[in-house]
Every structure is written in C-alpha cells, then in structure tokens.
Design an enzyme around this catalytic site. Structure first.
Site, PDB file in Angstrom:
ATOM      1  N   ASP A 143      18.630  73.529 106.464  1.00 22.06           N
ATOM      2  CA  ASP A 143      18.235  74.779 107.126  1.00 22.06           C
ATOM      3  C   ASP A 143      16.774  75.155 106.865  1.00 22.06           C
ATOM      4  O   ASP A 143      16.214  75.988 107.579  1.00 22.06           O
ATOM      5  CB  ASP A 143      19.124  75.938 106.651  1.00 22.06           C
ATOM      6  CG  ASP A 143      20.548  75.831 107.163  1.00 22.06           C
ATOM      7  OD1 ASP A 143      20.838  74.886 107.915  1.00 22.06           O
ATOM      8  OD2 ASP A 143      21.366  76.698 106.804  1.00 22.06           O
ATOM      9  N   ILE A 290      26.928  66.462 112.270  1.00 24.17           N
ATOM     10  CA  ILE A 290      26.139  65.292 112.673  1.00 24.17           C
ATOM     11  C   ILE A 290      24.702  65.445 112.177  1.00 24.17           C
ATOM     12  O   ILE A 290      24.041  64.484 111.804  1.00 24.17           O
ATOM     13  CB  ILE A 290      26.185  65.142 114.213  1.00 24.17           C
ATOM     14  CG1 ILE A 290      27.541  64.562 114.606  1.00 24.17           C
ATOM     15  CG2 ILE A 290      25.040  64.291 114.753  1.00 24.17           C
ATOM     16  CD1 ILE A 290      27.775  64.450 116.081  1.00 24.17           C
TER      17      ILE A 290
END
Ligand code: F6P
Length: 367
Positions: A143, A290
């Site tokens: 992130d 993914i």
C-alpha cells in the site's frame, strides 16, 4: 561465540520480504561473528511451545530474493500486544504478551531482532523496544502508506501487476464499448490506484482520500460516449468512499485479525452507476491478492536488499529502536516512534501526481 539475530515477517505478505531476509543473512555472514535465525509465522514462532525457529544459512537463502511471499511464513493473527488466547469457557481474550515475548527472545540467546512489517508490525517493534529488546524495523507494504519512508518494497511490484491487468482491460473495454471498473488494493491510501491510473491512462481514478460522487462519474462517462470514445476504464482503490457513503467491507471472522476486510467497492460503484441510469454495460474486476503475489520487480528486489543490509548495519552499530527508511533516493533510518505516528496519504491538494492526473484528464469523481 557468534551473536544471534532473529528475523520476523509479520502482517500481510509482500514481494521483497525474501530479499530482505537474504540480505540480512548475507551481510551478517560477510561481517563474521553472527548467526541469523528466522521466527516462523511472525513472532508466533517464538511464542509457540516448542519454539519454531529456523537457522538462515547461505544454502537456505540462496536465490530467494527472486521469490514472492516469505520463506518464514506470516500471519496477521499473532499481534503480541493483543494476542488471542482461548479461555476455559471457550471465549477468546486478548492478552498482552509483549513482555513474555521479549523474555523468550532473550532467553533463546538472541542479541537483536529485525522485524519486517507494515504499520501494525512496527507498532509491535516500538512496544518491544520500549520493553528493552534490541530491535530494528524494516518497512513493508504494497500500500506504500508508511509515513517515515518515501517507498516500501512491494509497492512497485503491485503497481506493475495492476498496470499490466489494466492494459488488458482496456482492449476488452474498447472492443465491447464497455465501462470497465478495476478494483485495486489500498486500504486507507490510494497510492496503488493513483499510480496505476496514470501509468495505464485511466479516465477515472477513485481513491480513499477524495470521496467520489457517482453523478460526476456518470457525467464523465456520458461525455466520453457522446464524443464517440466508446469505452471508459476506471481504477478504484478498495478503500474508496462515495461522498454520501462509507467503505465497503466486512468484519474479519478470524480470531485475532483486527482489520476490516475491504473489498466490493468496485461492484458497489457498478450498482450505483446502473441505478443512476448508466447505459453502457459495466463490468468489474477485483485484483485482490494477485497484487501481492509472485516475483518482485527489479526495483523492489534492490530496495529490499538495500533495506536488509541497512538493518544489519543498524544492529552492528547498536542503533536499536530504529526503522530503515528510503528518503530522497537514499537508504537511511528513523526512530521507530516517529515511524508509527500515523500513515502516509495522498494529499488531494498538494500531491504532484494528483495534479499530473488531473492535467491529463483523469477524473477523481469529485468535480
Ligand atoms: O495492507 C496491505 C493489504 O494488501 C491491503 O491493501 C489489504 O486491504 C489487506 O492487505 C488485505 O490483507 P489480508 O487479506 O491478508 O488480510
């Protein structure tokens, strides 16, 4: 006698973790007089009886920088500050096991610890440091929302994966004259979405920091179709918020996992647009994990390796209570207590990439 270093990987996995493990092991071997060990499943490997520890030899770590995940395994259910312990009546109680963890690590003969993890893990590092443990942190998260570092390893890989997926969605959007919504990770911060939208050339980018208005999005879609550009590609962060709504997710059913599991905002947006009367067909793709799997891109391998070397150097120099950081293209370190003060968000007013996106016609669904 050799001094012993313990490595832990905690929280969600991320491409580059193995590169840090390998780099610490290599740097320690080169320096001489050190042994490097790993704790299995974050610090659970120390807290378990018997402990689950693995000696990190050159043989075991050879070539692992290319591999995704973590050879030590990880968990987000083992926070020693709030460790879930089953009570005799079958209920679960959260217990602070940090002092016990520090005592166990010392008892096992470890001189220092490298804790590789995101914001939650570095809060644990700080708590253990305050209890007298020789610990350094290495920041990871796809992130990229850790405050004290410009970049975390794993982020560039996630952006690369998301961009490649986005490119594939563009061609099918174009063929079918469709609106394609692609949901990417980014719990509170829109870095992956913002970078992917610019790299891929999205029409719309929706991030947690800029609440969106479905009417504005529909207007943008209709304008594009009126101009004859018969398709639209949208990137939406999992933590994006409608201006009159809230995040879409569910409470985790896993004992000890405190995070709300985000996911579903892409489909929610599709429903909102359909309710608003969007004519073109809309399809949603959620990339999910993914983005966290597979081999790290070259940049992340290098960043993770450099961070692993720096972590060892901090230990060698006796500089504990610090987190390795990447600042202005240099590897440096910051006090852990500063590193855990809040997250790094996209600044809607000042971030240059928001300006770049707007200048190239990307709408954030707000105006
Ligand atoms: O913090 C990284 C992250 O990938 C978030 O973007 C996401 O919400 C979360 O981890 C999901 O983690 P998990 O499914 O492992 O609980």
């Amino acid at each position: 006698m050799n001094k012993k270093i313990l490595i832990s990987t905690g929280g969600g996995d991320c491409p580059g973790l193995n590169a840090v493990i390998r780099a610490v092991t290599k740097a320690a071997k080169k320096a001489g007089g050190w042994e490097v060990w790993g704790s299995k499943m974050a610090f659970n490997g120390v807290l378990n009886d018997p402990p689950e520890l693995v000696k990190l030899t050159s043989k075991l770590t050879a070539g692992i920088h290319v591999k995704g995940g973590t050879i030590l395994k990880t968990t987000n259910k083992g926070n020693p500050l709030e460790f879930p312990v089953k009570q005799p009546d079958g209920t679960w109680k959260k217990i602070d096991r940090t002092q016990e963890l520090v005592d166990r690590i010392k008892h096992l003969g470890f001189h220092a610890v490298v804790n590789i993890g995101g914001d939650g893990s570095q809060k644990i590092s700080q708590a253990l440091f305050e209890k007298g443990l020789n610990i350094v942190g290495a920041p990871k998260t796809i992130d990229n929302d850790l405050k004290a570092t410009d970049l975390t390893f794993g982020f560039s890989t996630a952006v690369q994966i998301a961009t490649e997926c986005f490119d594939k969605l563009v061609t099918t959007a174009e063929s079918h004259h469709r609106v394609m919504i692609m949901e990417v990770m980014g719990r509170h911060a829109g870095w992956i979405a913002l970078h992917t939208a610019i790299a891929g050339g999205a029409e719309i980018c929706l991030i947690p920091e800029i609440p969106y208005d479905p009417e504005v999005i529909l207007e943008k879609i209709n304008t594009r179709y009126r101009k004859g550009k018969g398709f639209v590609n949208i990137v939406i962060a999992e933590g994006a918020i409608p201006k009159d709504g809230t995040v879409v997710g569910r409470r985790s059913g896993d004992i000890g996992d405190q995070h709300i599991k985000l996911g579903g905002i892409g489909n929610y947006l599709r429903m909102e647009l359909e309710e608003e009367g969007c004519q073109p067909q809309i399809r949603t793709t959620t990339l999910g994990h993914i983005q966290r799997g597979g081999t790290p891109v070259a940049f992340d391998r290098i960043l993770a390796t450099a961070m692993g070397v720096k972590a060892f150097e901090l230990i060698e120099a006796g500089e504990f209570g610090k987190m390795v950081s990447y600042r202005n293209h240099m590897i440096t370190s910051v006090p852990l207590e500063d590193a855990v003060k809040g997250n790094k968000f996209v600044d809607p007013e000042h971030d240059y990439l928001v300006k770049v996106a707007r200048a190239t016609g990307i709408s954030f669904g707000d105006q």
